[in-house]
Design a protein around this motif. Sequence first.
Motif, short mmCIF file in Angstrom:
data_model
loop_
_atom_site.label_atom_id
_atom_site.label_comp_id
_atom_site.label_asym_id
_atom_site.label_seq_id
_atom_site.Cartn_x
_atom_site.Cartn_y
_atom_site.Cartn_z
N GLU A 183 48.14 45.98 27.87
CA GLU A 183 46.86 46.44 28.39
C GLU A 183 46.95 46.78 29.88
O GLU A 183 47.48 46.00 30.68
N TYR A 184 46.40 47.95 30.24
CA TYR A 184 46.37 48.37 31.63
C TYR A 184 45.09 47.90 32.30
O TYR A 184 43.99 48.07 31.75
N ASP A 185 45.23 47.30 33.47
CA ASP A 185 44.07 46.86 34.25
C ASP A 185 44.44 46.98 35.72
O ASP A 185 45.22 46.18 36.25
N ASP A 187 42.93 46.19 38.25
CA ASP A 187 42.54 45.03 39.03
C ASP A 187 43.62 43.96 39.06
O ASP A 187 43.53 43.00 39.86
N ARG A 188 44.64 44.07 38.20
CA ARG A 188 45.74 43.10 38.21
C ARG A 188 46.67 43.30 39.41
O ARG A 188 47.40 42.38 39.79
N TYR A 204 49.92 46.41 34.66
CA TYR A 204 50.22 45.81 33.36
C TYR A 204 50.79 44.40 33.57
O TYR A 204 51.24 44.06 34.66
#
Length: 318
Positions: A183-185, A187-188, A204
Amino acid sequence: MASAVGADVNHALSADELAAFQRDGFIGPFDVYDAEDMERELRAMRPKLIDSRQGVYHQGDALSGTTNLASYDRHLDVGFLARHVTRPEVVDRVTSVIGADALCWRTEFFPKYPGDEGTDWHQADNFANVGKHPQIVWPEDAGFGGALTVWTAFTDATIENGCLQFIPGSHRTMNYDENKVIEYDADRINQSVKNGVRRGFYGYDYRQLQKDPDWHPDESQARSMVMRQGQAIMFWSTLMHASHPHSGLTDQMRLGFTARYVPTAVQVYPAQDTLAEYGVEVSLDQWGCVLVSGEDAYHHNRFVERTVGGEPFEKRSA
């Protein structure tokens, strides 16, 4: 002065070097440019790199200069990078491992700025890791996969500014399943600490691909790849690799440039006409492989012979 490279100069791996590469999964660092030459070339092409509108993936407002895809495949529009991917110091070493019929299918810039996190430990076999489909497919009888990556230090790469790390010999076993969902985010980014080190993977979490969720890489075996500006290192993409965080103790950006090579028997992007990564999807219409050595007897890949600006790619004689 730039180092003179004659057509009769061969940079192929010696028998001992090839044995070391097969054992460790990497070779280098080795010299490609003098530091002064590399710095001069970097300064000259910097305005072209900043203007991502010249890249083959810039499509209207869909791709901004801050998106990772904006750094892909700039060898297809920047003359110096077009010459770099076919440079004998690189191609002769590549063909020592994968044979005379070889292509370059992707290049990427990897900048690391003061305060940036390190890169997760990872391996890549078919490069489906952050996309929808396998991006390279080896013949069924090959028995292995991956790509040869040549990582060139466009600036000095030190532990303080985030140089690469390798676990020697780890290329023989894949610890990740690239067909799992990751999952791509955004904010990570710059928010994760793993085993006491700030690490991430461009939005990721690469640990989501682990075959065994309780497995951890043996970081006690890690080696830091300190390189001066203009040097390169060649490694299998299946080698466990990562990078240190940028400590912020220096204001120098670390800039690496990777070129990825496979034999012409490998199919590139066989099931896709778009590239979807980092929350962006772009067309592959202007993309193509570059034949860097030998011949293409398979005719299942698209090739380009010139950059967007019309500069021809120079093939190395087999």
